[in-house]
Structure formats: C-alpha cells, structure tokens
Design a protein around this motif. Structure first.
Motif, PDB file in Angstrom:
ATOM      1  N   GLY A  21      45.730  52.741  38.173  1.00 38.27           N
ATOM      2  CA  GLY A  21      45.878  53.923  39.001  1.00 38.27           C
ATOM      3  C   GLY A  21      44.633  54.226  39.804  1.00 38.27           C
ATOM      4  O   GLY A  21      44.707  54.650  40.970  1.00 38.27           O
ATOM      5  N   SER A  22      43.467  53.979  39.223  1.00 38.29           N
ATOM      6  CA  SER A  22      42.213  54.195  39.947  1.00 38.29           C
ATOM      7  C   SER A  22      42.070  53.224  41.109  1.00 38.29           C
ATOM      8  O   SER A  22      41.527  53.571  42.159  1.00 38.29           O
ATOM      9  N   ILE A  23      42.542  51.987  40.919  1.00 37.18           N
ATOM     10  CA  ILE A  23      42.498  51.004  42.006  1.00 37.18           C
ATOM     11  C   ILE A  23      43.351  51.488  43.175  1.00 37.18           C
ATOM     12  O   ILE A  23      42.936  51.447  44.342  1.00 37.18           O
ATOM     13  N   ARG A  32      39.670  47.771  56.631  1.00 41.40           N
ATOM     14  CA  ARG A  32      38.815  48.217  55.526  1.00 41.40           C
ATOM     15  C   ARG A  32      39.212  47.508  54.234  1.00 41.40           C
ATOM     16  O   ARG A  32      40.364  47.116  54.047  1.00 41.40           O
ATOM     17  N   PHE A  33      38.238  47.395  53.346  1.00 44.70           N
ATOM     18  CA  PHE A  33      38.488  46.824  52.023  1.00 44.70           C
ATOM     19  C   PHE A  33      38.294  47.911  50.971  1.00 44.70           C
ATOM     20  O   PHE A  33      37.414  48.768  51.099  1.00 44.70           O
ATOM     21  N   SER A  34      39.129  47.862  49.965  1.00 49.79           N
ATOM     22  CA  SER A  34      39.007  48.791  48.846  1.00 49.79           C
ATOM     23  C   SER A  34      38.489  48.009  47.647  1.00 49.79           C
ATOM     24  O   SER A  34      39.141  47.083  47.166  1.00 49.79           O
ATOM     25  N   ARG A  35      37.290  48.371  47.192  1.00 50.36           N
ATOM     26  CA  ARG A  35      36.645  47.607  46.128  1.00 50.36           C
ATOM     27  C   ARG A  35      36.989  48.191  44.765  1.00 50.36           C
ATOM     28  O   ARG A  35      36.304  49.059  44.252  1.00 50.36           O
ATOM     29  N   SER A  36      38.065  47.710  44.223  1.00 50.79           N
ATOM     30  CA  SER A  36      38.440  47.970  42.841  1.00 50.79           C
ATOM     31  C   SER A  36      38.547  49.455  42.543  1.00 50.79           C
ATOM     32  O   SER A  36      39.180  50.198  43.279  1.00 50.79           O
ATOM     33  N   TYR A  37      37.900  49.926  41.460  1.00 50.61           N
ATOM     34  CA  TYR A  37      38.160  51.284  40.968  1.00 50.61           C
ATOM     35  C   TYR A  37      37.407  52.363  41.741  1.00 50.61           C
ATOM     36  O   TYR A  37      37.667  53.539  41.557  1.00 50.61           O
ATOM     37  N   GLY A  38      36.409  51.973  42.573  1.00 52.17           N
ATOM     38  CA  GLY A  38      35.666  52.964  43.319  1.00 52.17           C
ATOM     39  C   GLY A  38      34.172  52.764  43.210  1.00 52.17           C
ATOM     40  O   GLY A  38      33.690  51.812  42.576  1.00 52.17           O
ATOM     41  N   GLY A  49      53.958  45.294  50.037  1.00 48.51           N
ATOM     42  CA  GLY A  49      53.844  44.815  48.665  1.00 48.51           C
ATOM     43  C   GLY A  49      54.105  45.951  47.702  1.00 48.51           C
ATOM     44  O   GLY A  49      53.295  46.888  47.603  1.00 48.51           O
ATOM     45  N   LEU A  50      55.224  45.906  47.009  1.00 48.55           N
ATOM     46  CA  LEU A  50      55.625  47.008  46.137  1.00 48.55           C
ATOM     47  C   LEU A  50      55.631  46.579  44.674  1.00 48.55           C
ATOM     48  O   LEU A  50      56.533  46.894  43.902  1.00 48.55           O
ATOM     49  N   GLY A  51      54.570  45.848  44.294  1.00 45.49           N
ATOM     50  CA  GLY A  51      54.333  45.590  42.889  1.00 45.49           C
ATOM     51  C   GLY A  51      53.730  46.816  42.243  1.00 45.49           C
ATOM     52  O   GLY A  51      53.883  47.945  42.738  1.00 45.49           O
ATOM     53  N   LEU A  52      53.015  46.623  41.163  1.00 44.27           N
ATOM     54  CA  LEU A  52      52.476  47.757  40.413  1.00 44.27           C
ATOM     55  C   LEU A  52      51.545  48.618  41.270  1.00 44.27           C
ATOM     56  O   LEU A  52      51.700  49.847  41.345  1.00 44.27           O
ATOM     57  N   ILE A  53      50.573  47.990  41.944  1.00 48.71           N
ATOM     58  CA  ILE A  53      49.633  48.756  42.773  1.00 48.71           C
ATOM     59  C   ILE A  53      50.379  49.429  43.920  1.00 48.71           C
ATOM     60  O   ILE A  53      50.156  50.610  44.226  1.00 48.71           O
ATOM     61  N   GLY A  54      51.272  48.687  44.584  1.00 51.19           N
ATOM     62  CA  GLY A  54      52.001  49.259  45.708  1.00 51.19           C
ATOM     63  C   GLY A  54      52.838  50.460  45.326  1.00 51.19           C
ATOM     64  O   GLY A  54      52.903  51.454  46.069  1.00 51.19           O
TER      65      GLY A  54
END
Length: 728
Positions: A156-158, A290-296, A178-183
């Motif tokens: 969830g944090s990702i 932009r890139f999102s680096r993991s949990y923050g 992409g509608l897997g878990l993160i999506g």
C-alpha cells in the motif's frame, strides 16, 4: 524457526529452518501473523531464478557489467568463487507483513511487547516466523484493523508513493495501466482523493474488480474501450496522469500513456515495465515522466532505514514510515478496502506449494497471504546450545599446544562476501580444522554458511559462542565499525582472534583492544593483512635479499570508484575508505622494509578521495602509497616498486614479479589466479593456534600498522607529518 528461501542458481524454493534473529537496539523482534506475497515483484524474482545462466545474464545486464569489472580487477577464479557463492545461496522472499512485537530493543519507546505492527522491507519483513525490524520500517496498527489487512501495509505504501508522485488534484482524470495488486490499490487511492479513474488491463476479471473498487471505467488496452472512456471523461483533452503499474517486456504501456495523456500531462512509473519512450510523442506533448521509488523517501538510505534517523517533517512530509502509517489509517477508516483483493490465505507450512501454484498458473490471484501459527510471545532460544561460563584471568592465558589429532575448532562472526569467497573456501576442506559455529545478525546468512561450508551450528547469539570453551579461535569478519569491540570481547573470552582489517577505526578503539590484551594476558591476535603471505611476493622478496641501506618504495593502488550506496562510503559509521583498506598497503610496505613506520605524512585531493601517503622508517627508508579512485578501471589495481642497494623489485598486481640487480629474475609464467596470500595466511594462523606458537605477525607490528593507518586521517586534518609512538 522457519523461513521461505530460494536458491537463485537452481531455482529451488524451500521452507528452511534458520536461527532466530537477535533483537538488536533501535528495532523490535516481530512474530509474524500474516505476510503478503507480492504476485508481481516476488513472482518475477522466482521466474528469473528458474532461467538458464544465459537467461539470468540477459535479465540483469547491470550485474553482468559488475562481473566483467571484477574479472579485470580480481581475476577469473576469485570472481567465479564470488559470483557462484552468491548464486548458490538461499535468498529471502517477502517484504510486507503484520505481526506481534515479541521483544523490544534498546532505544525503542513507541511500542511494547504484544503490540500489533505492520512491517516493511525486503531484508526485514520476510516470509519468516520471526523478523527483526528497525524503527523506521514498522508502524503500529490502528485499533480495530484486522492483521490480515495490515499485512498489505508495504505494498500500500508503494501505491501511495506513486500517487504522491503524480500530484493528483481533486476533479482530475487518471489512467492506471496494469490492474494487478499495485494497480488496484492505486485505483482506490485516486478515487478516495476525488480523482476519476480509468483502468487498463487485458484481464476482464481484474477490470471488473477495479470498477467495483472505484474506477469509472476499465477495459483491455488493445481495444477501443479505454480510448473511448478517456475521450468521454476528459472532453477529448486526455488524462492528467498516467500510472504505469504493469510489468513485462512489452512497450505498449508507455506508448498508450503518450497517446492518452493531455498536453503536459504526467506519466508515473511504479512497476517495472519496458520504457522505450517514443521520443516524438513525448516531446510534442512535453510529458513529465516521473519514477516512484518504492515506499517513499528514506528507501535505500541506510541512515534512515537501519539507524533510525528520521527526516524532519517540515522538509520531508511523507517518509517511508509516515506513508506506512498513512496507509494503515486509510485502511482503518475504510477509505481503502483490501479484502476483495485477497484471492487465497494459505498456511505458512504450505508456502512452497503456494509459490509453485502461482508460478505454474494454477492459482490465479491478485493477492495471497501466508497465515502463521498462533504462538504466545516467548524469548527466542539460540540455535546452538552451549554452556555459559565465567571467564577468569587464568582461563585467558594463551592456549597450550593441542594434541596432534585434535581438530582446531573455529567460530566465525560474520558471513558476508569476503568471508564466504576468500576465507571459508580455504578452511572448509583443511585437515585438522572444524568449523564449529557461525554467528550472524541475519538468520539466513548463517544458514547459508552452515549449508555451504559445513558449520556444526549457526546462531545469532555471540555470547553463547564466546562462552563455549570448545571453541579455540574466533574469526571477526563483520563491518568495520564492529571489529574493535568484537575483538576485545573475544580476547577477554580467552580466544585466539583473527580479525579482518581494520583492527580499529579510532585511537580509542585501538586502546580498548590493547587494554583487553593487558587485562586478559591474551595476545593471540592476527589481523587479515594477507599480502605479505602472497607466494609471488614472498618469492620476490627472497630473490631481492636483505636490505643493507635505505630503501625507497612506491605503491600505486588503483582503487576505483565504489557503487553508490556501498557501505564502504558510510564514513560516519564505517570510517574512511582508506581507514578500512589502507592497512593492507602499509603492512606490505613495512614487511618489505622490515621495520615499523616512525612518521606519516598525508595529502589528498578535494574530498580526500585520492591520497598520497608518505611513510618514513628508521634508517632513512621511505614508502609512498598513492591511493587513487580516478584511474582507468581496466588498469591493474596494485603495482609496487622497491628500490635499494642497486636493485629493483617490481610487483604487477600479484600476477607477475621481477627483481633487477646483478642477476635478473622474472616470475616464470602467469599464475592461474591472483594469489594475495589468504590461504597461506590462514594456514599460518591455524598452525599457531594448534601448536601454541607465536602468531604469524607480531602484535607490535599489527598495532604499528593500525596506528599508521589512523595517522593518515590526522595528517589530512592537520596538514603536517604525524610522529608515531613506538608500539608497546
């Protein structure tokens, strides 16, 4: 305890018995209740492990480049041992769980034993019955939140960090590809923020799920449905943000993002998909990628993650830990619902079969949880039971010679790359040596060393090993900051000690080691200065002969650049790079000159990355060590010239040596590998322990080398030569 592991070489998955991790300061020991399988990230790792060696190389070209560089620096055999040692080791799986605090380490005051916490990190929130978790990688679970839901905290944090990178605003329209878990989680977070969401995924079941969880419309990205929905919701302008939560090797997601984004829209990469950006499409719309680096913020920063140093909230509002706490709060208030995402809850004992079902496609799942057996909190027992003994001054006298047939019993503290590639392979098959116990801070590294090298036991309890009267010698092969203290403890326990360089990082640490020697009467100490034991250098020195006049020695060390994030760069805790490695070169110079230095002068480039160190010796001899990081990576690492008495000795990176004088000698042929003396050094140490004879290098020399290494930093700070006191 049990832990899920994988062998990256063979692809084997196993539920392995490993030692219980110790509860260190600034963290808590957590007994798992539920842990979450990341069906994207983890299954990608499982899939890679099943590839051929060529397939692994193709999937990780960054690692192949490192191997090529290592071959140039260390040679093929040493590189092969290191690479195969890493591949043929069990690696952990998992990074998101919920559990109960079982022990609280020193410095922790925000939770207590029995509290429920959500934990994060691919080194600390593993699929294991117990995990040690540092302060900034756990968060208390709000009252009323089910543990199985809190286990989603890391994933969830990702998703939450990805949404933050998109800077969504109320009333905007976003596309999630992409509608897997993160999506699925991104869809819910955006909807909860007042953003209208369109989803794209070829799986109709996942599209239907996303619509139930708040998406305005979803469809197959290859169909016209998604483009139609975007046109209707945006008036034909295109979406404000695109979130790439897809994986795989297709470039379709980034092409679709360009086509459906508005002018100057934002594209945020959260997953790991192919990113061959179509230049014209991205340029014409001036898209912001932009890139999102993991949990923050805090991720991959060891001072934040391991040492608990938080970022001020006024400067960094949302850190890893604050993102984790925020997501748990959203779950507790019902703003995000993860229950519909749970496809299966499997018993932890069935972990291997569950992974197999996921990999083979038998189990179609968005999210799978492991459920752990209920157990009351209890203090973990060490894996190796040894009697505790009170060590008296008498017991700390040097050991007498051992019976000829009695094996020398060795314990290792630390089992990292150097220990497993350069020390243990030489000891594992040596006659008359028994590998007794390996002590590590992480349970799996100890289990790996036990499996590969035949240790009788593995544990995280150092005191139990130091109290084991059957252990003759202790090897300290940990990070630099711990060397002096561990050496001091082992000496006081009456053990012979082999400690990798450096012996100490400060004068106070060195004084503490010497105080332990004086208090215990135990001077059975060897530091891992192996180069003086190298057969090629030994032969060259013999050919050169004894010095009769002043000598001049030049030592060029082409150290090269370190990878960003290397723990060698943590000067605040691990000392400077030269403090960690420089003792090798000073010891070699002192051995060749047959004396200890009396003064040190050091000067450096800005930032002191490149150093010139001048050592002065009795009788007028000098040694200059050029320690540089800016040289060509393909040039040999170590070259040495010794000039004296009308002769010159030259060493070329432990591959070739020569002596020029009345008679010229050149090493006859290239060796099969660079032999920097580890095997001969270990043989000498084991012999000294077995016979009760003197250590391979006198204590005075070890102390003098360490003092000279420490003097380099003082000389850099003071800008003047530093005079060394004679070692006691």
């Amino acid at each position: 305890m049990k832990q899920v592991v994988q062998n990256y070489k063979s692809g084997e998955l196993a539920l392995l018995d490993v030692p219980v991790p110790g509860c260190k300061p600034d963290g808590v020991l957590v007994r798992s209740a539920y842990s979450l399988i990341s069906t994207g990230t983890e299954l990608m790792k499982v899939s890679e492990a099943g590839m051929s060696m060529l397939g692994k190389a193709r999937s990780r070209p960054d690692q192949v480049a490192k191997v090529v560089q290592s071959v140039a620096t260390n040679g093929v055999p040493a590189t092969y041992r290191k690479v195969m040692g890493k591949l043929d080791s069990y690696t952990p799986l998992g990074y998101s769980l919920c559990g109960v605090v079982e022990q609280v380490g020193a410095g922790i005051d925000d939770v207590k034993v029995g509290d429920l916490v959500a934990c994060a990190g691919n080194e600390h929130a593993l699929h294991a019955e117990l995990n040690w978790v540092p302060k900034n990688l756990y968060a208390p679970v709000p009252d009323g939140l089910a543990p199985r839901h809190a286990a989603f905290g890391t994933v969830g944090s990702i998703a939450l960090q990805g949404v933050r990178q998109g800077e969504s605003r109320l009333g905007e329209v976003a596309l999630v590809i992409g509608l897997g878990l993160i999506g699925q989680l991104v869809v819910q977070l955006l909807a909860a923020s007042g953003v209208r969401v369109i989803g794209a995924d070829p799986d109709p079941v996942r599209c239907e799920l996303a619509e139930r969880l708040g998406a305005a419309a979803c469809g197959d990205p290859a169909s016209a449905a998604v483009e139609t929905a975007v046109a209707e919701l945006t008036g034909g302008h295109g979406v404000d943000q695109v979130y790439l939560a897809a994986g795989g090797g297709s470039n379709q997601p980034v092409e679709l993002a360009a086509r459906l984004s508005r002018d100057r829209g934002r594209v945020v990469d959260i997953g790991k998909c192919r990113l061959d950006l179509p230049w014209n499409a991205y340029y014409e719309k001036e898209l912001d990628v932009r890139f999102s680096r993991s949990y923050g913020p805090g991720r991959y920063d060891p001072e934040y993650e391991l040492q608990g140093r938080d970022y001020p909230i006024g400067y960094v509002r949302w850190t890893e830990r604050r993102n984790l706490a925020c997501f748990l709060d959203l779950l507790a208030r019902g703003r995000v619902d993860v229950e519909p995402l749970i496809s299966r809850i499997a018993d932890f004992d069935d972990a291997v079969e569950t992974y197999r079902s996921l990999k083979d496609g038998e189990l179609k799942a968005v999210a799978v949880l492991f459920r752990y057996p209920d157990q009351a909190p209890q203090a973990p027992a060490p894996a190796v039971a040894v009697p505790a003994v009170a060590v008296s001054t008498e017991s700390m006298k040097p050991s007498p010679a051992r019976a000829a047939r009695t094996p020398v019993r060795l314990a290792f503290v630390g089992a990292g790359n150097y220990a497993t590639s350069m020390l243990l392979p030489h000891l594992a098959q040596r006659d008359g040596v028994e590998l007794s116990t390996v002590v590590t801070t992480t349970a799996l590294s100890g289990a790996n060393a036990q499996r590969k090298f035949g240790f009788a036991g593995a544990t995280t309890d150092l005191d139990a090993v130091l109290g084991d009267t059957s252990v003759d010698a202790v090897f300290v092969v940990t990070r630099h900051s711990s060397h002096a203290e561990l050496t001091r403890k082992a000496l006081l326990a009456g053990k012979a000690v082999f400690v990798e360089k450096p012996l100490a990082l400060t004068e106070d640490e060195l004084a503490g080691v010497l105080a332990a020697v004086e208090e215990s009467g135990n001077d059975r100490l060897q530091v891992g200065f192996n180069r003086r034991f190298a057969p090629l250098l030994q032969e060259a020195r013999k050919r050169f002969g004894a010095l009769t006049g002043p000598a001049s020695l030049r030592y060029l060390v082409n150290a090269g650049r370190l990878d960003h994030g290397s723990w060698y760069l943590r000067q605040g805790t691990e000392g400077s790079r030269f403090a960690g490695e420089g003792g090798h070169f000073i010891d070699t110079a002192s051995w060749l000159l047959d004396a200890d230095p009396v003064s040190v002068y050091a000067t450096g480039s800005p930032g002191n990355e490149d150093l010139q160190v001048v050592l002065r010796y009795p009788g007028g001899s000098t040694a200059t060590i050029s320690y540089v990081t800016t040289g060509a990576p393909g040039f040999p690492k170590e070259t040495l010239d010794l000039v004296a008495d009308g002769k010159v000795l030259r060493l070329d990176d432990f591959v070739r040596a020569s002596v020029h004088g009345p008679k010229k000698w050149v090493s006859s042929r290239l060796p099969k590998a660079r032999d920097k003396g580890q095997n001969a050094e270990l043989a000498a140490f084991v012999k000294a322990v077995r016979t009760g004879g003197p250590m391979p290098v006198p204590l005075q020399s070890l102390v003098a080398t360490t003092a000279a290494t420490l003097a380099v930093q003082a000389g850099l700070a003071g800008g003047a030569p530093v005079t060394l006191e004679r070692a006691r």
